[in-house]
Motif scaffolding. Structure first.
Motif, PDB file in Angstrom:
ATOM      1  N   HIS A 120      96.930  33.546-159.416  1.00 43.42           N
ATOM      2  CA  HIS A 120      97.845  32.449-159.099  1.00 43.42           C
ATOM      3  C   HIS A 120      97.641  31.237-160.001  1.00 43.42           C
ATOM      4  CE1 HIS A 120      98.406  34.670-155.291  1.00 43.42           C
ATOM      5  NE2 HIS A 120      99.645  34.247-155.450  1.00 43.42           N
ATOM      6  N   GLY A 121      97.396  31.465-161.264  1.00 45.88           N
ATOM      7  CA  GLY A 121      97.397  30.336-162.182  1.00 45.88           C
ATOM      8  C   GLY A 121      96.133  30.171-162.987  1.00 45.88           C
ATOM      9  N   PRO A 122      96.027  29.026-163.683  1.00 45.24           N
ATOM     10  CA  PRO A 122      94.955  28.825-164.646  1.00 45.24           C
ATOM     11  C   PRO A 122      93.593  28.499-164.036  1.00 45.24           C
ATOM     12  CG  PRO A 122      96.339  26.881-164.531  1.00 45.24           C
ATOM     13  CD  PRO A 122      96.984  27.934-163.666  1.00 45.24           C
ATOM     14  N   ILE A 123      93.523  28.233-162.756  1.00 47.62           N
ATOM     15  CA  ILE A 123      92.227  27.928-162.147  1.00 47.62           C
ATOM     16  C   ILE A 123      91.678  29.168-161.462  1.00 47.62           C
ATOM     17  CG2 ILE A 123      92.691  25.466-161.891  1.00 47.62           C
ATOM     18  CD1 ILE A 123      93.432  25.959-159.003  1.00 47.62           C
ATOM     19  N   ASP A 124      90.374  29.259-161.417  1.00 40.40           N
ATOM     20  CA  ASP A 124      89.741  30.425-160.812  1.00 40.40           C
ATOM     21  C   ASP A 124      90.080  30.513-159.335  1.00 40.40           C
ATOM     22  OD1 ASP A 124      87.743  32.628-160.748  1.00 40.40           O
ATOM     23  OD2 ASP A 124      86.745  31.225-159.390  1.00 40.40           O
ATOM     24  N   TRP A 125      90.640  31.634-158.920  1.00 40.10           N
ATOM     25  CA  TRP A 125      91.124  31.794-157.557  1.00 40.10           C
ATOM     26  C   TRP A 125      90.012  31.630-156.530  1.00 40.10           C
ATOM     27  CZ3 TRP A 125      90.767  34.335-153.028  1.00 40.10           C
ATOM     28  CH2 TRP A 125      91.861  34.209-152.170  1.00 40.10           C
ATOM     29  N   GLU A 126      88.915  32.323-156.757  1.00 38.43           N
ATOM     30  CA  GLU A 126      87.856  32.300-155.741  1.00 38.43           C
ATOM     31  C   GLU A 126      87.231  30.932-155.578  1.00 38.43           C
ATOM     32  OE1 GLU A 126      85.068  35.622-155.485  1.00 38.43           O
ATOM     33  OE2 GLU A 126      86.464  36.732-156.757  1.00 38.43           O
ATOM     34  N   SER A 127      87.094  30.181-156.672  1.00 37.71           N
ATOM     35  CA  SER A 127      86.429  28.879-156.558  1.00 37.71           C
ATOM     36  C   SER A 127      87.368  27.791-156.051  1.00 37.71           C
ATOM     37  CB  SER A 127      85.833  28.462-157.901  1.00 37.71           C
ATOM     38  OG  SER A 127      86.857  28.181-158.827  1.00 37.71           O
ATOM     39  N   ARG A 128      88.677  28.046-156.018  1.00 34.90           N
ATOM     40  CA  ARG A 128      89.624  27.033-155.562  1.00 34.90           C
ATOM     41  C   ARG A 128      90.396  27.480-154.334  1.00 34.90           C
ATOM     42  NH1 ARG A 128      88.146  22.276-157.686  1.00 34.90           N
ATOM     43  NH2 ARG A 128      87.575  22.598-159.832  1.00 34.90           N
ATOM     44  N   TRP A 129      91.257  28.483-154.517  1.00 41.19           N
ATOM     45  CA  TRP A 129      92.159  28.900-153.446  1.00 41.19           C
ATOM     46  C   TRP A 129      91.391  29.441-152.239  1.00 41.19           C
ATOM     47  CZ3 TRP A 129      97.215  27.774-154.288  1.00 41.19           C
ATOM     48  CH2 TRP A 129      97.600  27.549-155.593  1.00 41.19           C
ATOM     49  N   ARG A 130      90.447  30.333-152.492  1.00 40.02           N
ATOM     50  CA  ARG A 130      89.735  30.958-151.381  1.00 40.02           C
ATOM     51  C   ARG A 130      88.930  29.925-150.590  1.00 40.02           C
ATOM     52  NH1 ARG A 130      90.336  35.962-148.869  1.00 40.02           N
ATOM     53  NH2 ARG A 130      88.531  36.316-147.588  1.00 40.02           N
ATOM     54  N   LEU A 131      88.304  28.985-151.278  1.00 36.71           N
ATOM     55  CA  LEU A 131      87.530  27.958-150.579  1.00 36.71           C
ATOM     56  C   LEU A 131      88.438  27.072-149.719  1.00 36.71           C
ATOM     57  CD1 LEU A 131      84.879  26.918-153.247  1.00 36.71           C
ATOM     58  CD2 LEU A 131      84.599  28.441-151.278  1.00 36.71           C
ATOM     59  N   ALA A 132      89.641  26.790-150.196  1.00 37.59           N
ATOM     60  CA  ALA A 132      90.590  26.013-149.387  1.00 37.59           C
ATOM     61  C   ALA A 132      91.007  26.814-148.156  1.00 37.59           C
ATOM     62  CB  ALA A 132      91.808  25.619-150.222  1.00 37.59           C
ATOM     63  N   GLU A 133      91.240  28.121-148.323  1.00 35.54           N
ATOM     64  CA  GLU A 133      91.579  28.977-147.178  1.00 35.54           C
ATOM     65  C   GLU A 133      90.448  28.994-146.164  1.00 35.54           C
ATOM     66  OE1 GLU A 133      92.720  32.914-148.354  1.00 35.54           O
ATOM     67  OE2 GLU A 133      94.311  32.176-149.675  1.00 35.54           O
ATOM     68  N   GLU A 134      89.218  29.122-146.657  1.00 38.40           N
ATOM     69  CA  GLU A 134      88.067  29.146-145.756  1.00 38.40           C
ATOM     70  C   GLU A 134      87.940  27.821-145.004  1.00 38.40           C
ATOM     71  OE1 GLU A 134      84.845  30.348-148.317  1.00 38.40           O
ATOM     72  OE2 GLU A 134      85.505  32.454-148.284  1.00 38.40           O
ATOM     73  N   HIS A 135      88.226  26.715-145.689  1.00 38.78           N
ATOM     74  CA  HIS A 135      88.212  25.406-145.021  1.00 38.78           C
ATOM     75  C   HIS A 135      89.264  25.373-143.913  1.00 38.78           C
ATOM     76  CE1 HIS A 135      87.915  21.049-144.537  1.00 38.78           C
ATOM     77  NE2 HIS A 135      89.237  21.058-144.505  1.00 38.78           N
ATOM     78  N   TYR A 136      90.456  25.846-144.223  1.00 39.85           N
ATOM     79  CA  TYR A 136      91.539  25.899-143.234  1.00 39.85           C
ATOM     80  C   TYR A 136      91.134  26.706-142.003  1.00 39.85           C
ATOM     81  CZ  TYR A 136      95.804  27.980-141.232  1.00 39.85           C
ATOM     82  OH  TYR A 136      96.766  28.461-140.373  1.00 39.85           O
ATOM     83  N   VAL A 137      90.595  27.881-142.217  1.00 41.17           N
ATOM     84  CA  VAL A 137      90.213  28.743-141.103  1.00 41.17           C
ATOM     85  C   VAL A 137      89.088  28.102-140.286  1.00 41.17           C
ATOM     86  CG1 VAL A 137      89.172  30.985-140.525  1.00 41.17           C
ATOM     87  CG2 VAL A 137      91.075  30.868-142.144  1.00 41.17           C
ATOM     88  N   ALA A 138      88.108  27.499-140.961  1.00 45.35           N
ATOM     89  CA  ALA A 138      86.979  26.892-140.257  1.00 45.35           C
ATOM     90  C   ALA A 138      87.396  25.653-139.463  1.00 45.35           C
ATOM     91  CB  ALA A 138      85.881  26.527-141.253  1.00 45.35           C
ATOM     92  N   THR A 139      88.326  24.867-139.997  1.00 42.52           N
ATOM     93  CA  THR A 139      88.662  23.609-139.329  1.00 42.52           C
ATOM     94  C   THR A 139      89.802  23.727-138.321  1.00 42.52           C
ATOM     95  OG1 THR A 139      90.097  22.932-141.158  1.00 42.52           O
ATOM     96  CG2 THR A 139      87.811  22.161-141.215  1.00 42.52           C
ATOM     97  N   THR A 140      90.760  24.645-138.548  1.00 43.36           N
ATOM     98  CA  THR A 140      91.899  24.723-137.625  1.00 43.36           C
ATOM     99  C   THR A 140      91.853  25.941-136.721  1.00 43.36           C
ATOM    100  OG1 THR A 140      93.441  25.956-139.036  1.00 43.36           O
ATOM    101  CG2 THR A 140      93.325  23.552-139.356  1.00 43.36           C
ATOM    102  N   ARG A 141      90.984  26.896-137.002  1.00 40.01           N
ATOM    103  CA  ARG A 141      90.724  28.065-136.167  1.00 40.01           C
ATOM    104  C   ARG A 141      91.999  28.825-135.759  1.00 40.01           C
ATOM    105  NH1 ARG A 141      85.794  27.402-135.918  1.00 40.01           N
ATOM    106  NH2 ARG A 141      84.691  28.311-134.207  1.00 40.01           N
ATOM    107  N   PRO A 142      92.777  29.285-136.744  1.00 38.10           N
ATOM    108  CA  PRO A 142      94.017  29.990-136.408  1.00 38.10           C
ATOM    109  C   PRO A 142      93.782  31.276-135.616  1.00 38.10           C
ATOM    110  CG  PRO A 142      93.536  30.205-138.747  1.00 38.10           C
ATOM    111  CD  PRO A 142      92.576  29.206-138.192  1.00 38.10           C
TER     112      PRO A 142
END
Length: 193
Positions: free
Chosen positions: A160-182
Motif C-alpha cells: 500500500h505505498g512507499p512506506i513499510d507496511w508492517e512498521s506503519r499500517w499494521r502498528l496503527a491497526e494494532e493501536h486501533y484494536v487495542a484502544t477501541t476493542r472492536p
C-alpha cells in the motif's frame, strides 16, 4: 451452520424493513473481503470497501505518523459516515468516490452508488470504530491468528505505498484494536478463513 449463513441470519434478525447495514471489521489479512464477497455471492449483499475511504495525504506526512496518529488519520471515517452510513441509516441511497491507491487521490470520475435495500456490508479495518458503530445494525469482527493474517498479507505482495507496511499500517491497526476493542464490541465474532 456455516459462517456465511450464521452472519446472514444475524443480519436478518437485526434488519429493519428488510434492510441491514453490517460492518465487517478485523485486522489486515483476517479475511474480511473474502467474507464480504461470499455474502455478496450467496445473499446478494452490496459491498462497500473500507480501503475506498483512505484519506488522501502527502506521502511524507503519512510516513511521519505514529501508530495513534495513523489510526486517527489513515482512514477517512468522516467521509464514510457522511457519504454512505448516514444516508443509508436515514433511509436514502448513498454515493461516494473511492480512494485510488495508484494516485493517492480520490478517483475523479468514478461515483459508486449503494441502494438502501437488502444487505449492505461495509468491510475493512476501522469500519466499526466507535464513531461509526451506531450507524450499523450488526457489527462483525473477523478473528484470525496474527501469524495467519501476516502470512496472507505477505503473500499478496504489496504494501500500500512507499512506506513499510508492517512498521506503519499494521502498528496503527494494532493501536486501533487495542484502544477501541472492536472484537469485544462486536455482535458476532467469526473465524477468518
Amino acid at each position: 451452520m456455516t459462517t456465511i449463513s450464521t452472519l446472514a441470519a444475524a443480519a436478518d434478525a437485526r434488519s429493519r424493513d428488510g434492510f441491514a447495514l453490517v460492518a465487517v471489521d478485523g485486522m489486515g489479512g483476517a479475511g474480511k473481503s473474502t467474507l464480504a464477497a461470499a455474502l455478496a455471492e450467496a445473499h446478494g449483499a452490496a459491498v462497500v470497501h473500507g480501503d475506498d475511504f483512505y484519506r488522501p495525504m502527502d506521502a511524507q506526512e503519512r510516513a511521519g505518523l505514529d501508530p495513534a496518529q495513523g489510526y486517527q488519520r489513515y482512514f477517512d471515517w468522516q467521509r464514510l459516515r457522511d457519504e454512505v452510513l448516514a444516508p443509508l441509516a436515514a433511509g436514502r441511497g448513498a454515493a461516494y468516490r473511492r480512494y485510488d491507491w495508484s494516485t493517492g487521490e480520490l478517483a475523479p470520475d468514478e461515483i459508486h452508488t449503494v441502494s438502501r435495500s437488502g444487505l449492505v456490508v461495509v468491510e475493512g479495518v476501522y469500519t466499526a470504530r466507535p464513531e461509526l458503530a451506531d450507524h450499523y445494525d450488526l457489527l462483525v469482527y473477523v478473528d484470525t491468528p496474527h501469524a495467519e493474517s501476516m502470512r496472507r498479507l505477505r503473500e499478496r505482495g504489496h504494501d500500500h505505498g512507499p512506506i513499510d507496511w508492517e512498521s506503519r499500517w499494521r502498528l496503527a491497526e494494532e493501536h486501533y484494536v487495542a484502544t477501541t476493542r472492536p472484537r469485544e464490541r462486536a455482535h458476532l465474532v467469526v473465524p477468518g478463513h
